[in-house]
Design an enzyme around this catalytic site. Sequence first.
Site, PDB file in Angstrom:
ATOM      1  N   ASP A 207       0.850  -1.189   0.000  1.00  0.00           N
ATOM      2  CA  ASP A 207       0.000   0.000   0.000  1.00  0.00           C
ATOM      3  C   ASP A 207       0.892   1.248   0.000  1.00  0.00           C
ATOM      4  O   ASP A 207       1.204   1.808   1.052  1.00  0.00           O
ATOM      5  CB  ASP A 207      -0.912  -0.021   1.223  1.00  0.00           C
TER       6      ASP A 207
ATOM      7  N   GLU B  53       8.288  -4.397  -8.671  1.00  0.00           N
ATOM      8  CA  GLU B  53       9.149  -3.743  -7.681  1.00  0.00           C
ATOM      9  C   GLU B  53      10.342  -3.011  -8.287  1.00  0.00           C
ATOM     10  O   GLU B  53      10.675  -1.886  -7.877  1.00  0.00           O
ATOM     11  CB  GLU B  53       9.649  -4.771  -6.651  1.00  0.00           C
TER      12      GLU B  53
END
Length: 253
Positions: free
Chosen positions: A64, A133
């Site tokens: 988040d 990522e």
Amino acid sequence: MSYQTLKVRYQDPVCFIQFYRPEANNTINDLLVEECLQALTQYEQQATIIVLEGLPEVFCFGADFKGMQQSDNGHTANRQGPEPLYDLWYKLATGPFITVAHVRGKANAGGIGFVAACDIVLAEEAAVFSLSELLFGLLPACVMPFLIRRIGFQKAQYLTLMTKPVSVQQAHSWGLVDAYEANSDSLLRTHLLRLRYLSKTGVVRYKKYMTRLADLAAAKPLALAANVEVFSDTDNLQRIARYVQTGLFPWES
């Protein structure tokens, strides 16, 4: 129990755990991790099967970022650190139950960790899988031990380096997904009908044996250290902050 980030129901011998953060694209925060661990602990003695589900459009989209920015102005990536999340995936992988991920929509970043940690992965035809990522200078550090165990080193590396979503067909050919259909609810029901034949004692013995074959505990210190390193990098935190504020990826102007 009452949950803020999950919907949990028990239908003997199956415990259904649904990620339910529609306002946050089903992203992972500390509370979701904590509540998942609580639910697994509550039902681990009675449930033979644990089913993880998300929303129709998104299974789980990873960390988040917005919540991270609202916490200490982005200086703390995760108040609890990465260990509770690794422990949650470890419990899914090694606990005394069969874990089934039912994936609809998008599974990204940490969402792949939930998928890879489960014993069986079922998906709908429209599901997509990605590790984003490295776009932000981060690493799927805690995901990798579980992902490599499931699909092998090179396929996990390819998914990490390319950062783009792959289709359910590709994920199935790699072994990330075990079965998929247009109607994944029907697929899930079919699998649960068969899995219900397994005894709790047999499942517990089987999971203990399989845990000894793949030592995920040994990878934990390295995974946690790598996670802390990338989330302490100020450049990475700036990239995350810019994405939250503007919706732009690091290479976009």
